[in-house]
Write a protein that holds these residues in place. Structure first.
Motif, PDB file in Angstrom:
ATOM      1  N   HIS A   1      30.749  31.365 -20.408  1.00  0.00           N
ATOM      2  CA  HIS A   1      32.872  31.940 -19.511  1.00  0.00           C
ATOM      3  C   HIS A   1      33.146  33.122 -20.308  1.00  0.00           C
ATOM      4  CE1 HIS A   1      37.187  30.558 -18.959  1.00  0.00           C
ATOM      5  NE2 HIS A   1      36.193  32.062 -18.096  1.00  0.00           N
ATOM      6  N   PHE A   2      33.707  34.243 -19.332  1.00  0.00           N
ATOM      7  CA  PHE A   2      34.199  35.742 -20.508  1.00  0.00           C
ATOM      8  C   PHE A   2      35.021  36.004 -18.947  1.00  0.00           C
ATOM      9  CE2 PHE A   2      35.102  40.160 -21.108  1.00  0.00           C
ATOM     10  CZ  PHE A   2      34.194  40.089 -22.421  1.00  0.00           C
ATOM     11  N   VAL A   3      36.138  35.805 -19.963  1.00  0.00           N
ATOM     12  CA  VAL A   3      37.490  36.118 -18.580  1.00  0.00           C
ATOM     13  C   VAL A   3      37.769  37.595 -17.509  1.00  0.00           C
ATOM     14  CG1 VAL A   3      40.022  36.826 -18.155  1.00  0.00           C
ATOM     15  CG2 VAL A   3      38.518  34.795 -19.630  1.00  0.00           C
ATOM     16  N   GLY A   4      37.106  38.126 -17.186  1.00  0.00           N
ATOM     17  CA  GLY A   4      37.714  39.174 -16.326  1.00  0.00           C
ATOM     18  C   GLY A   4      36.252  40.311 -16.584  1.00  0.00           C
ATOM     19  N   ALA A   5      36.225  40.459 -15.187  1.00  0.00           N
ATOM     20  CA  ALA A   5      34.601  40.962 -14.243  1.00  0.00           C
ATOM     21  C   ALA A   5      35.024  42.735 -15.190  1.00  0.00           C
ATOM     22  CB  ALA A   5      34.722  41.186 -12.856  1.00  0.00           C
ATOM     23  N   GLU A   6      36.293  43.110 -14.607  1.00  0.00           N
ATOM     24  CA  GLU A   6      36.555  44.066 -14.977  1.00  0.00           C
ATOM     25  C   GLU A   6      36.374  44.935 -16.840  1.00  0.00           C
ATOM     26  OE1 GLU A   6      40.825  47.108 -15.480  1.00  0.00           O
ATOM     27  OE2 GLU A   6      40.762  45.537 -14.863  1.00  0.00           O
ATOM     28  N   ASN A   7      36.376  44.136 -17.415  1.00  0.00           N
ATOM     29  CA  ASN A   7      36.199  44.660 -18.704  1.00  0.00           C
ATOM     30  C   ASN A   7      34.570  43.601 -18.861  1.00  0.00           C
ATOM     31  OD1 ASN A   7      38.893  45.833 -19.808  1.00  0.00           O
ATOM     32  ND2 ASN A   7      39.930  44.667 -19.465  1.00  0.00           N
ATOM     33  N   GLY A   8      35.078  42.675 -18.555  1.00  0.00           N
ATOM     34  CA  GLY A   8      32.938  42.042 -19.790  1.00  0.00           C
ATOM     35  C   GLY A   8      31.952  43.140 -18.846  1.00  0.00           C
ATOM     36  N   PHE A   9      32.305  43.445 -17.283  1.00  0.00           N
ATOM     37  CA  PHE A   9      31.239  44.099 -16.980  1.00  0.00           C
ATOM     38  C   PHE A   9      31.392  45.655 -17.344  1.00  0.00           C
ATOM     39  CE2 PHE A   9      28.180  41.108 -15.308  1.00  0.00           C
ATOM     40  CZ  PHE A   9      29.394  40.606 -15.179  1.00  0.00           C
TER      41      PHE A   9
ATOM     42  N   THR B   1      32.558  34.114 -14.626  1.00  0.00           N
ATOM     43  CA  THR B   1      33.590  35.201 -14.354  1.00  0.00           C
ATOM     44  C   THR B   1      34.509  34.818 -14.070  1.00  0.00           C
ATOM     45  OG1 THR B   1      31.305  36.863 -14.052  1.00  0.00           O
ATOM     46  CG2 THR B   1      33.590  37.604 -14.363  1.00  0.00           C
ATOM     47  N   ASN B   2      35.587  34.946 -14.929  1.00  0.00           N
ATOM     48  CA  ASN B   2      36.929  34.131 -14.876  1.00  0.00           C
ATOM     49  C   ASN B   2      37.988  35.431 -14.048  1.00  0.00           C
ATOM     50  OD1 ASN B   2      39.416  32.624 -14.089  1.00  0.00           O
ATOM     51  ND2 ASN B   2      38.969  31.577 -16.507  1.00  0.00           N
ATOM     52  N   MET B   3      37.791  35.366 -12.728  1.00  0.00           N
ATOM     53  CA  MET B   3      38.380  36.274 -12.288  1.00  0.00           C
ATOM     54  C   MET B   3      39.882  36.727 -12.763  1.00  0.00           C
ATOM     55  SD  MET B   3      35.928  35.361  -9.525  1.00  0.00           S
ATOM     56  CE  MET B   3      34.090  35.768  -9.318  1.00  0.00           C
TER      57      MET B   3
ATOM     58  N   HIS C   1      43.150  42.317 -11.149  1.00  0.00           N
ATOM     59  CA  HIS C   1      42.642  43.398 -10.577  1.00  0.00           C
ATOM     60  C   HIS C   1      41.284  43.455 -10.394  1.00  0.00           C
ATOM     61  CE1 HIS C   1      41.970  47.005 -12.237  1.00  0.00           C
ATOM     62  NE2 HIS C   1      43.439  48.085 -11.492  1.00  0.00           N
ATOM     63  N   ASP C   2      40.737  42.080 -10.300  1.00  0.00           N
ATOM     64  CA  ASP C   2      38.855  42.280 -10.392  1.00  0.00           C
ATOM     65  C   ASP C   2      38.233  42.713  -8.226  1.00  0.00           C
ATOM     66  OD1 ASP C   2      37.862  41.930 -12.566  1.00  0.00           O
ATOM     67  OD2 ASP C   2      37.809  39.947 -12.445  1.00  0.00           O
ATOM     68  N   PRO C   3      39.144  42.351  -7.501  1.00  0.00           N
ATOM     69  CA  PRO C   3      38.350  42.283  -6.202  1.00  0.00           C
ATOM     70  C   PRO C   3      39.124  44.225  -6.330  1.00  0.00           C
ATOM     71  CG  PRO C   3      40.593  40.696  -6.151  1.00  0.00           C
ATOM     72  CD  PRO C   3      40.499  41.852  -7.745  1.00  0.00           C
ATOM     73  N   ALA C   4      39.515  45.119  -7.206  1.00  0.00           N
ATOM     74  CA  ALA C   4      39.653  46.448  -7.094  1.00  0.00           C
ATOM     75  C   ALA C   4      38.852  46.904  -7.121  1.00  0.00           C
ATOM     76  CB  ALA C   4      40.905  46.787  -8.202  1.00  0.00           C
ATOM     77  N   VAL C   5      37.647  46.311  -8.776  1.00  0.00           N
ATOM     78  CA  VAL C   5      36.834  47.164  -9.370  1.00  0.00           C
ATOM     79  C   VAL C   5      36.090  45.880 -10.289  1.00  0.00           C
ATOM     80  CG1 VAL C   5      38.925  48.244 -10.822  1.00  0.00           C
ATOM     81  CG2 VAL C   5      38.160  45.928 -11.825  1.00  0.00           C
ATOM     82  N   MET C   6      35.507  44.283  -9.216  1.00  0.00           N
ATOM     83  CA  MET C   6      34.306  44.092 -10.140  1.00  0.00           C
ATOM     84  C   MET C   6      33.544  44.457  -8.917  1.00  0.00           C
ATOM     85  SD  MET C   6      34.004  39.807 -10.133  1.00  0.00           S
ATOM     86  CE  MET C   6      33.176  39.764  -8.720  1.00  0.00           C
ATOM     87  N   ASN C   7      31.660  44.576  -9.764  1.00  0.00           N
ATOM     88  CA  ASN C   7      31.069  45.075  -8.912  1.00  0.00           C
ATOM     89  C   ASN C   7      30.273  43.858  -8.057  1.00  0.00           C
ATOM     90  OD1 ASN C   7      28.232  45.385  -7.586  1.00  0.00           O
ATOM     91  ND2 ASN C   7      28.248  47.380  -8.914  1.00  0.00           N
ATOM     92  N   ILE C   8      30.413  43.170  -7.281  1.00  0.00           N
ATOM     93  CA  ILE C   8      29.987  41.434  -7.069  1.00  0.00           C
ATOM     94  C   ILE C   8      28.383  41.766  -7.205  1.00  0.00           C
ATOM     95  CG2 ILE C   8      29.557  39.737  -4.826  1.00  0.00           C
ATOM     96  CD1 ILE C   8      32.245  40.997  -3.929  1.00  0.00           C
ATOM     97  N   GLU C   9      27.959  42.644  -6.777  1.00  0.00           N
ATOM     98  CA  GLU C   9      26.041  42.806  -6.945  1.00  0.00           C
ATOM     99  C   GLU C   9      26.153  42.636  -8.266  1.00  0.00           C
ATOM    100  OE1 GLU C   9      23.906  42.052  -4.651  1.00  0.00           O
ATOM    101  OE2 GLU C   9      25.627  42.089  -2.699  1.00  0.00           O
ATOM    102  N   GLU C  10      26.391  43.293  -9.274  1.00  0.00           N
ATOM    103  CA  GLU C  10      26.257  43.220 -10.246  1.00  0.00           C
ATOM    104  C   GLU C  10      26.533  41.828 -11.247  1.00  0.00           C
ATOM    105  OE1 GLU C  10      27.415  46.215 -14.577  1.00  0.00           O
ATOM    106  OE2 GLU C  10      29.005  46.742 -12.800  1.00  0.00           O
ATOM    107  N   TRP C  11      28.137  41.866 -10.522  1.00  0.00           N
ATOM    108  CA  TRP C  11      28.295  40.309 -11.099  1.00  0.00           C
ATOM    109  C   TRP C  11      27.432  39.050 -11.088  1.00  0.00           C
ATOM    110  CZ3 TRP C  11      29.798  36.507  -7.263  1.00  0.00           C
ATOM    111  CH2 TRP C  11      30.177  35.311  -7.958  1.00  0.00           C
TER     112      TRP C  11
END
Ligand SMILES: [Zn+2]
Length: 749
Positions: free
Chosen positions: A369-377, A74-76, A79-89
């Motif tokens: 590969h996907f870009v952005g955990a925010e939108n990708g998840f 997941t290409n970070m 903004h991802d540190p504000a929104v990404m759920n690390i466990e879900e990732w």
């Protein structure tokens, strides 16, 4: 359209029967019924026995990266540190059974509280150790970690303090990112690469348990940098061979330096970088192949400029040419990697799967590969199931996907220096020129179902070439004296060659020779400079039309005295008994004047030679490229006939059945695999795959080495064992149906 049987009927009266019955169908249009007739009645091409199997390797003795079968990223984003759920990732990539994940350190924005000057913290980091938390979550799930950096861009404060770090325009101004003008481009010859990048690497080593170090965005792919900074202005001019050598030397110097830093942490760590660029590459691929422990191909999907469906498998062939079995990994974008693109929207699932299919078929390891955990998840989640389903399937068959040696009897010299530096002939200067040439020969080889490898021009040693019955040189314009000599030695040892147009007319410095470097070998002599096309291109006149002695390269051409020539040609001095002669071109309009000023010349349109086992064919026209840009079936037939003639119609794997496909065949630890990629699709040459159009039966034949017995033949997509027949070491079986991709896995005893 001709199929094999009608082709044989049409040509049997015109050519010797022994030659005619060896002919293959260039259009591969046999129906299932006709395939059966052929299998029962007509001889197929001569099958050459595969070499003795390689000795077994204990996987435990291999470097860890050789056992990597699936890669995820997941290409970070900032903004991802504000929104990404690390466990879900971490759970997602774990559920996809990936062995290793890329986690962003970066260099443009720090994803951890970096203390390296000018390593700017992301604005949503807020002092948090986002990178460290991700590493811990991955390690908890037994996934290895690639520490991902980007050394290519930095911010204005760094530029102010270190003006020497920037790439410069001719007028001395700094070069900036075309999309984000706050970021300047860093120069790879500057101390940015010697000081700043190593400082980040050492900081990461000191803080985290990472398995290897990686840089994205450097070295450049497919193009050479154009910088006029104080250092670069002292280098040879950009675009020259001398510059390319300096560029390669600097790349390898930094590569070794970074690799040594990786090993300061632990001896089995290493450094690698973003590569790819297909046959162009960037740095010299021979040199890279020697230093790289991992070839990372950033070849994520098709674009308008790279429209052919085989873009990924072509990259796989490049990797296979230079890695000697070391791992090559290719990135597949789950997001829309087109131009324009949508980095947070999923791609067509059929297109994603075909790219992953090609990765596996060509011997590379798949990387999703996907870009952005925010939108990708969150916003678009469709890519996730595609990846989990695909990787779940490969997990069941890892042993069959780990390749050991390709099975091929034709080597195609890729001519990396020609691809990068040669501008095309004087009559058709174009950056796309060699791209079109490569696509032409590639398409022709696929349609003829030939088993081929790529060969790098700096790897023409006899022990590498001896496995090939023939070498193809599709306008490999630049060849050194030494390389010409090596090709001569190959022919002396019994090899055959097919070459075209400006092959060997230039040395390794793009200096034009007075005559071809291969002139004696090919029996050719340049009479004039290149002639282009003004309206109507030249023709090739058949010199013995309708006679029993017609040369085998003319099989199937009846009821015509003329064949299309090519767009550009080099006029040659006459040869004895030419098989085709040039009818010079003329205007296309007005039609009143569309006729040849001279209808018969003694200028050869092909030169053929035989010497012992060797056969040599040279076309003075750019026949491969002209085939690609016109699609003319006569050019395709001429190429197929010529390849069959120079190889004496020998094959190492034979796949008969309807459809347009790409075939790979590998020796594996359990036995062998035959991969069939179904390109019979309206989207094969442009766009993305919308729907799959399945193929009917494909009959596969291989001649196994002495004493090798077969335990089973399994089709991995369909998930079942196939009946097979083994007699006199010839293994035959029929794959009943091919959806987008099928793999026949042969397990031997
Ligand atoms: Zn520079």
């Amino acid at each position: 359209m001709l199929n094999r049987r009608t082709f044989l009927k049409a040509s049997a009266s015109a050519i010797p029967m022994a030659t005619a019955i060896d002919a293959l169908d260039p259009f591969s249009t046999l129906s299932a019924q006709e395939t059966a007739v052929e299998a029962n009645g007509e001889p197929a091409p001569k099958l050459i026995a595969l070499p003795q199997r390689m000795p077994a390797i204990d996987p435990a003795t291999q470097p860890w990266q050789q056992r990597i079968r699936r890669v995820g990223q997941t290409n970070m984003t900032e903004h991802d540190p504000a929104v990404m759920n690390i466990e879900e990732w971490a759970d997602y990539w774990h559920s996809a059974e990936v062995d290793i994940v890329y986690i962003s350190v970066t260099g443009i924005l720090a994803f951890y509280p970096s203390k390296v000057p000018f390593h700017r913290h992301g604005k949503f980091l807020n002092g948090r150790d986002f990178f460290g938390e991700c590493v811990a979550a991955a390690k908890k799930r037994n996934m290895r970690v690639v520490a991902r950096m980007s050394p290519d861009l930095n911010w204005g404060d760094a530029l102010e303090a270190h003006p020497e770090w920037a790439m410069r325009n001719k007028d001395g101004s700094a070069q900036f990112s075309s999309e984000e003008p706050r970021l300047f481009k860093t120069c790879m010859f500057s101390t940015y690469m010697d000081d700043y990048v190593p400082a980040i690497m050492r900081e990461i080593n000191s803080l985290y348990d990472v398995d290897c170090l990686y840089t994205n965005g450097w070295p450049p792919i497919g193009n050479l940098p154009d910088c006029h900074c104080a250092v670069c202005s002292k280098l040879p001019p950009v675009g020259t061979s001398a510059y390319w050598r300096v560029f390669t030397d600097r790349t390898l110097e930094l590569w070794r330096k970074y690799d040594a830093i990786a090993k300061e942490k632990k001896p089995d760590s290493f450094y690698f970088a973003n590569l790819g660029g297909n046959v162009r590459g960037g740095p010299n691929l021979d040199g890279l192949g020697k230093v790289a422990a991992w070839f990372q191909a950033d070849n994520q999907g098709r674009t308008y400029a790279e429209a052919a469906v085989w873009g990924c498998s072509l990259q796989g062939r490049v990797c296979n040419a230079i890695l000697d079995g070391k791992i090559a990994v290719n990135v597949t974008a789950g997001y829309s990697s087109s131009t324009p693109g949508w980095r947070n929207a999923s791609k067509n699932p059929g297109e994603i799967r075909m790219w992953l299919n090609e990765t596996l078929a060509s011997g590379m390891t798949p990387y999703y590969h996907f870009v952005g955990a925010e939108n990708g998840f969150d916003e678009d989640r469709r890519w996730q199931k595609t990846g989990v389903d695909y990787f779940g399937w490969t997990t069941k068959h890892d042993a069959h996907f780990a390749t050991r040696r390709s099975i091929a009897n034709i080597g195609v010299v890729i001519g990396q220096s020609t691809q990068l530096l040669y501008p095309g002939p004087a009559t058709a200067r174009s950056r796309a020129y060699m791209h079109e040439t490569t696509q032409g020969i590639y398409d022709a080889l696929l349609r003829g179902r030939f088993a081929f490898d790529f060969v790098h021009e700096d790897r023409l040693e006899p022990d590498r070439l001896s496995r090939y019955r023939a070498l193809l040189l599709p306008n490999v314009a630049m060849l050194s004296d030494r390389q010409c000599e090596q090709i001569g030695n190959y022919v002396q040892a019994g090899g055959s060659i097919m070459a075209s147009f400006e092959t060997s007319l230039y040395d390794e410095n793009l200096k034009q020779r007075a005559n071809f470097g291969l002139q004696d070998l090919l029996g050719i002599h340049k009479a004039e400079n290149v002639v282009g096309t003004n309206g109507n291109a030249y023709y090739a006149r058949i010199e013995t039309p309708g006679q029993a002695q017609a040369h085998p390269i003319l099989e199937g051409f009846t009821n015509t005295n003329w064949l299309p020539g090519a767009e550009n040609r080099i006029p040659l001095a006459p040869v004895r008994n030419p098989v085709l002669t040039v009818v010079p071109g003329f205007v296309r309009y007005p039609p009143e004047l569309a006729y040849p000023p001279t209808s018969h010349t003694n200028e050869p349109a092909v030169v053929l030679r035989e010497s012992g086992r060797s056969r040599m064919a040279y076309f003075p026209g750019d026949i491969e490229r002209t085939y690609w840009i016109t699609g003319h079936g006569d050019l395709l037939r001429l190429l197929h006939n010529t390849i069959r003639w120079i190889t004496n119609d020998e094959r190492v794997v034979d796949v008969e059945g309807a459809g347009f496909m790409e075939i790979f065949c590998w020796e594996t630890a359990p036995g062998y695999t035959v991969h069939v990629l179904n390109y019979t699709n309206p989207d094969a040459q442009h766009g993305w795959i919308q729907t799959t159009y399945p193929l009917g039966p494909q009959t596969v034949r291989l001649k196994l080495p002495q004493s090798v017995k077969v335990k089973s033949v399994e089709v991995l997509q369909a998930g079942k064992n196939l009946p097979f027949h083994l007699e006199n070491q010839i293994l035959q079986f029929t794959i009943p149906r091919v959806e987008d991709y099928e793999v026949a896995a042969i397990t031997v005893a």
